[in-house]
Design a protein around this motif. Structure first.
Motif, PDB file in Angstrom:
ATOM      1  N   ARG A   1       0.808  -1.141  -0.034  1.00 42.29           N
ATOM      2  CA  ARG A   1       0.142   0.046   0.005  1.00 42.29           C
ATOM      3  C   ARG A   1       0.895   1.292  -0.119  1.00 42.29           C
ATOM      4  O   ARG A   1       0.495   2.329  -0.505  1.00 42.29           O
ATOM      5  N   THR A   2       2.155   1.342   0.841  1.00 43.47           N
ATOM      6  CA  THR A   2       2.919   2.323   0.645  1.00 43.47           C
ATOM      7  C   THR A   2       3.485   2.579  -0.880  1.00 43.47           C
ATOM      8  O   THR A   2       3.345   3.930  -1.152  1.00 43.47           O
ATOM      9  N   PHE A   3       3.590   1.594  -1.431  1.00 44.06           N
ATOM     10  CA  PHE A   3       4.307   2.101  -3.035  1.00 44.06           C
ATOM     11  C   PHE A   3       3.213   1.877  -4.051  1.00 44.06           C
ATOM     12  O   PHE A   3       3.618   1.871  -5.380  1.00 44.06           O
ATOM     13  N   SER A   4       2.141   1.730  -3.738  1.00 47.53           N
ATOM     14  CA  SER A   4       1.056   1.781  -4.800  1.00 47.53           C
ATOM     15  C   SER A   4       1.259   0.684  -5.759  1.00 47.53           C
ATOM     16  O   SER A   4       1.210   0.869  -6.955  1.00 47.53           O
ATOM     17  N   PHE A   5       1.532  -0.536  -5.253  1.00 52.34           N
ATOM     18  CA  PHE A   5       2.028  -1.601  -6.038  1.00 52.34           C
ATOM     19  C   PHE A   5       0.999  -2.602  -6.412  1.00 52.34           C
ATOM     20  O   PHE A   5       1.287  -3.665  -7.002  1.00 52.34           O
ATOM     21  N   GLY A   6      -0.233  -2.337  -5.920  1.00 49.17           N
ATOM     22  CA  GLY A   6      -1.395  -3.449  -5.982  1.00 49.17           C
ATOM     23  C   GLY A   6      -1.183  -4.247  -4.569  1.00 49.17           C
ATOM     24  O   GLY A   6      -0.104  -3.864  -3.702  1.00 49.17           O
ATOM     25  N   ASN A   7      -2.311  -4.906  -3.993  1.00 47.34           N
ATOM     26  CA  ASN A   7      -2.316  -5.232  -2.845  1.00 47.34           C
ATOM     27  C   ASN A   7      -1.772  -6.730  -2.647  1.00 47.34           C
ATOM     28  O   ASN A   7      -1.993  -7.636  -3.383  1.00 47.34           O
ATOM     29  N   MET A   8      -1.002  -6.856  -1.802  1.00 50.62           N
ATOM     30  CA  MET A   8      -0.480  -8.238  -1.331  1.00 50.62           C
ATOM     31  C   MET A   8      -0.670  -8.567   0.272  1.00 50.62           C
ATOM     32  O   MET A   8      -0.378  -7.757   1.018  1.00 50.62           O
ATOM     33  N   LEU A   9      -0.879  -9.840   0.632  1.00 48.16           N
ATOM     34  CA  LEU A   9      -1.124 -10.322   1.833  1.00 48.16           C
ATOM     35  C   LEU A   9      -0.027 -11.190   2.141  1.00 48.16           C
ATOM     36  O   LEU A   9       0.363 -12.083   1.307  1.00 48.16           O
ATOM     37  N   GLY A  10       0.611 -11.204   3.236  1.00 44.66           N
ATOM     38  CA  GLY A  10       1.432 -11.867   3.749  1.00 44.66           C
ATOM     39  C   GLY A  10       2.778 -11.328   4.453  1.00 44.66           C
ATOM     40  O   GLY A  10       2.645  -9.969   4.911  1.00 44.66           O
ATOM     41  N   ARG A  11       3.784 -12.014   4.735  1.00 48.04           N
ATOM     42  CA  ARG A  11       4.927 -11.543   5.299  1.00 48.04           C
ATOM     43  C   ARG A  11       6.424 -11.821   4.668  1.00 48.04           C
ATOM     44  O   ARG A  11       6.248 -13.039   4.036  1.00 48.04           O
ATOM     45  N   ILE A  12       7.231 -10.913   4.587  1.00 50.48           N
ATOM     46  CA  ILE A  12       8.626 -11.559   3.685  1.00 50.48           C
ATOM     47  C   ILE A  12       9.700 -11.077   4.661  1.00 50.48           C
ATOM     48  O   ILE A  12       9.679 -10.154   5.468  1.00 50.48           O
ATOM     49  N   ASP A  13      10.774 -11.904   4.485  1.00 48.23           N
ATOM     50  CA  ASP A  13      12.130 -11.394   4.972  1.00 48.23           C
ATOM     51  C   ASP A  13      12.977 -10.878   4.055  1.00 48.23           C
ATOM     52  O   ASP A  13      12.926 -11.514   2.631  1.00 48.23           O
ATOM     53  N   ILE A  14      13.785 -10.007   4.033  1.00 47.92           N
ATOM     54  CA  ILE A  14      14.685  -9.245   3.233  1.00 47.92           C
ATOM     55  C   ILE A  14      16.199  -9.158   3.730  1.00 47.92           C
ATOM     56  O   ILE A  14      16.519  -8.896   4.854  1.00 47.92           O
ATOM     57  N   ASP A  15      16.976  -9.748   2.845  1.00 47.45           N
ATOM     58  CA  ASP A  15      18.472  -9.738   3.364  1.00 47.45           C
ATOM     59  C   ASP A  15      19.145  -9.071   2.184  1.00 47.45           C
ATOM     60  O   ASP A  15      19.241  -9.322   1.174  1.00 47.45           O
ATOM     61  N   VAL A  16      20.017  -7.722   2.561  1.00 45.33           N
ATOM     62  CA  VAL A  16      21.031  -7.184   1.792  1.00 45.33           C
ATOM     63  C   VAL A  16      22.290  -7.330   2.606  1.00 45.33           C
ATOM     64  O   VAL A  16      22.758  -6.705   3.187  1.00 45.33           O
ATOM     65  N   ASN A  17      23.165  -8.338   1.913  1.00 46.76           N
ATOM     66  CA  ASN A  17      24.246  -8.567   2.565  1.00 46.76           C
ATOM     67  C   ASN A  17      25.631  -7.958   1.627  1.00 46.76           C
ATOM     68  O   ASN A  17      25.417  -7.970   0.574  1.00 46.76           O
ATOM     69  N   GLY A  18      26.717  -7.618   2.199  1.00 47.27           N
ATOM     70  CA  GLY A  18      27.901  -7.160   1.519  1.00 47.27           C
ATOM     71  C   GLY A  18      27.555  -5.785   0.971  1.00 47.27           C
ATOM     72  O   GLY A  18      27.867  -5.698  -0.359  1.00 47.27           O
ATOM     73  N   LEU A  19      26.652  -5.055   1.376  1.00 53.19           N
ATOM     74  CA  LEU A  19      26.005  -3.760   0.945  1.00 53.19           C
ATOM     75  C   LEU A  19      27.306  -2.832   0.701  1.00 53.19           C
ATOM     76  O   LEU A  19      28.024  -2.452   1.654  1.00 53.19           O
ATOM     77  N   GLU A  20      27.390  -2.030  -0.592  1.00 55.99           N
ATOM     78  CA  GLU A  20      28.258  -1.173  -0.650  1.00 55.99           C
ATOM     79  C   GLU A  20      27.787  -0.067  -1.333  1.00 55.99           C
ATOM     80  O   GLU A  20      27.369  -0.153  -2.733  1.00 55.99           O
ATOM     81  N   LEU A  21      27.755   1.036  -0.785  1.00 55.01           N
ATOM     82  CA  LEU A  21      27.459   2.500  -1.470  1.00 55.01           C
ATOM     83  C   LEU A  21      28.551   3.479  -1.927  1.00 55.01           C
ATOM     84  O   LEU A  21      29.011   3.592  -0.940  1.00 55.01           O
ATOM     85  N   GLN A  22      28.433   3.846  -2.760  1.00 55.38           N
ATOM     86  CA  GLN A  22      29.415   4.987  -3.265  1.00 55.38           C
ATOM     87  C   GLN A  22      28.808   6.064  -3.600  1.00 55.38           C
ATOM     88  O   GLN A  22      28.121   6.227  -4.540  1.00 55.38           O
TER      89      GLN A  22
END
Length: 646
Positions: free
Chosen positions: A501-522
């Motif tokens: 709902r935050t990103f106006s992406f269409g609606n989804m129900l459920g829960r997710i896990d997100i991992d971002v490893n070895g992140l490097e921002l320049q």
């Protein structure tokens, strides 16, 4: 001031040497005029070749020297004509002297043979400033190139050198430069006066300099025409010790500074005082150019200050500072402090408690509210045991903040806790899409060693009804032009309903896990990471709307297909799914993608169907430019795509 004194001193020495050369000429008589010629004269002070002195009957005199050398200077074809000239066994005297080497100058001088006393004066009438370059060619000073000089010069002395010197000059459109290109001026207008007296090897001097207009570049400072600047100063010069006993500097749109100092191969003592100084122009014109790197090189400072600073033996001995309504803002809009008010009297070994008030500020676009801190100071250690900083509709509680100086760098550290802040207000302030929920968390020890900011432990936050853990965080060159961020992000049990709902992406129900490893921002742009999105463990409703199916399919690239049961398409707006899985490994600007099966090559499942009706969303492009993937996300959130649904 020392450079100016040396320049004027060199000019007087040369005038004296020219006089001494004439004195060495023997006398002879003639009928209507006298003409004397001498091949060569050499003394410890000078050498001259091809000397001719002509004495007409009208009392004038003309001196010609083919080559004159003195103190490292060389002049050729010297000509001097005196309107009135006297030569006797006691002295030599010249009045109304003119020389082609110094056009616009009227010279007077005399010399006593017995006492060795001499005096020299000059009246300048629109004399070309460039003519003085003759006396500066062997110095390390910039060379005069343009402009006119008017006024007077006077000096007297004896065999030991100059005893007294006085000058009052008017400068009109004067210019100078040097070979390095680091020192230059154009169209300088103003006045200069200098009075100096030598006694027992010590010079006592006083000067008044008025700069009315023109431009000056003295690396790294550039000063343009912004009103009259005036410097009045007095002091002494003894050998290599140059002392400013007292000085007053009037700066337009800034105020008046009083200072003193002692130089002996470097600055050894100094003091500066100023009341109600306007910091905006003071910082922009005189301080910021020295910060060629870091955040302050593009920062703006405004407000007013009283300052009383004392320095000796390489360190600050005392600093009395009052700040009134001071604003400090980074040019890159990364941080700002507003309405800073404080007053303290700092000394190296004295402990003191100081109150610092802020009316507000910003940090990376996030609004900071008004607050007041109590700081303990002792030497170069500054401590705040506990403080509160309002952030949007919540607050950040700081604990054990410590700032200290180590060598050439500043080090600091703190720990903190963030209260529950509205994600809606936070996302809007940060320029992100509107988010729902709240943001809260704990911040363990954060430290800065002059080069990088490091987090010891993990940052813990609550967002989208789930948790976020940021670990191994390190920010290198945080205040430089291109900061680099390293770390890992691990998010658990994020609510898909709140997220979509935050990103106006269409609606989804459920829960997710997100991992971002070895992140490097320049410079805050992704350069490298290994990201994974997967369904959270547990039992919960798992539904996806047709709009969300279309948008996820579009992220799979051209040719992505939503393989769903055709018989249900006309009857259902949402569908069941079993698992979500997507992975992106970013290297060299390319995202290598895979799905639930993590297989290699060919299509991959982003969403695996389950239940009735079930749906499976496939991705077909495994290697996608990161920039292209971002463009796809933008098109999806802007509702600009219509993928094929089968």
């Amino acid at each position: 001031m020392s450079c100016l004194f040396r320049l004027l001193k060199y000019s007087i020495v040369q005038a004296a040497c020219l006089t001494f050369g004439m004195l060495a000429i023997p006398f002879a008589a003639g009928a209507s005029s006298l003409s004397l010629s001498i091949a060569d004269i050499s003394t410890s002070a000078l050498s001259a070749r091809g000397i001719t002195l002509t004495l007409p009957e009208d009392g004038s005199a003309e001196l010609q020297i083919s080559e004159l050398r003195a103190s490292g200077y060389a002049l050729s074809k010297v000509q001097l004509r005196c309107a009135q000239f006297q030569l006797s066994t006691v002295k030599v005297h010249c009045t109304g002297g003119r020389s082609r080497q110094l056009p616009g100058a009227l010279l007077d001088f005399d010399y006593h043979f017995v006492s060795k006393a001499w005096q020299f004066s000059a009246q300048l009438h629109d004399a070309p400033a460039k003519s003085l370059a003759l006396f500066m060619s062997h110095s390390d000073l910039p060379q005069l190139t343009q402009g006119l000089l008017s006024g007077s010069l006077h000096a007297d002395g004896d065999a030991a050198g100059v005893r007294e010197f006085n000058t009052a000059l008017r400068l009109v459109e004067v210019a100078f430069d040097d070979a390095s290109g680091l020192h230059a001026a154009e169209k300088l207008d103003g006045t200069l006066s200098l009075d100096a007296t030598r006694k027992a090897g010590v010079w006592t001097w006083q000067s008044d300099v008025l700069w009315q207009s023109g431009e000056l570049f003295w690396q790294p400072l550039y000063l343009g025409s912004a009103g009259e600047r005036r410097l009045k100063a007095s002091g002494t010069l003894a050998g290599t010790q140059f002392k400013v006993a007292q000085a007053r500097l009037e700066l337009p749109q800034i105020g008046m500074l009083r200072f003193s100092g002692l130089w002996d191969g470097g600055l050894s003592e100094a003091s500066v005082q100023g009341d109600n100084l306007d910091l905006k122009r003071l910082f922009a014109d005189y301080a910021r150019p020295f910060f060629d790197k870091g955040a302050l090189s593009k920062a703006d400072l405004s407000g007013h200050a009283d300052v009383d600073w004392h320095y000796r033996d390489g360190t600050t001995q005392a600093l009395n500072l009052t700040l009134r309504d001071v604003d400090l803002a980074d040019g890159g809009k990364r941080f700002a402090l507003r309405g800073v008010n404080t007053k303290f009297d700092w000394q190296p070994d004295a402990a003191q408690s100081v109150n610092i008030a802020f009316s507000g500020g910003e940090l990376l676009g996030i609004s900071l509210g008004a607050t007041q801190w109590t700081m303990q100071m002792r030497g170069m250690d500054f401590d705040v045991k506990q403080a509160t900083l309002p952030v949007l509709d919540g607050k950040l509680e700081l604990n054990d903040f410590r700032l200290r100086r180590a060598g050439e760098d500043w080090h600091w550290q703190f720990s903190a806790a963030l209260s529950r802040i509205s994600m809606e207000r936070f996302s809007q302030a940060a320029g992100w899409p509107k988010m729902l929920g709240t943001l809260a968390g704990r911040i363990p020890k954060v430290s800065y060693d002059g080069r990088e900011i490091a987090v010891e432990g993990a940052l813990l936050f609550d967002v989208f009804d789930g948790s976020v853990v940021a670990s191994q965080l390190k920010l290198v060159d945080p205040f430089g032009p291109a900061p680099r961020l390293y770390g890992n992000l691990n998010m658990r049990a994020l609510d898909l309903d709140l997220l979509t709902r935050t990103f106006s992406f269409g609606n989804m129900l459920g829960r997710i896990d997100i991992d971002v490893n070895g992140l490097e921002l320049q410079n805050w742009k992704p350069a490298r990471f290994d990201a994974r999105i997967a369904s959270s463990a547990g039992n919960y409703p798992r539904k996806i709307s047709q709009k969300a199916v279309e948008n996820i399919s579009a992220l799979g690239g051209v040719g992505a297909v939503a393989a769903l049961q055709r018989s249900y398409l006309q009857f259902f707006e949402s569908f069941g799914y079993d698992r979500i899985g997507w992975r992106c490994i970013l290297r060299n600007g390319v995202c290598t993608m895979s799905g639930v099966d993590n297989g290699k090559g060919g299509p991959y499942a982003i969403i695996k169907g389950g239940g009735i009706p079930a749906i499976t969303v496939m991705g077909y492009n495994r290697n996608v430019s990161w920039n292209e993937l971002i463009e796809r996300v933008k098109r999806v959130t802007n509702n600009n795509v219509k993928p094929v649904v089968n």
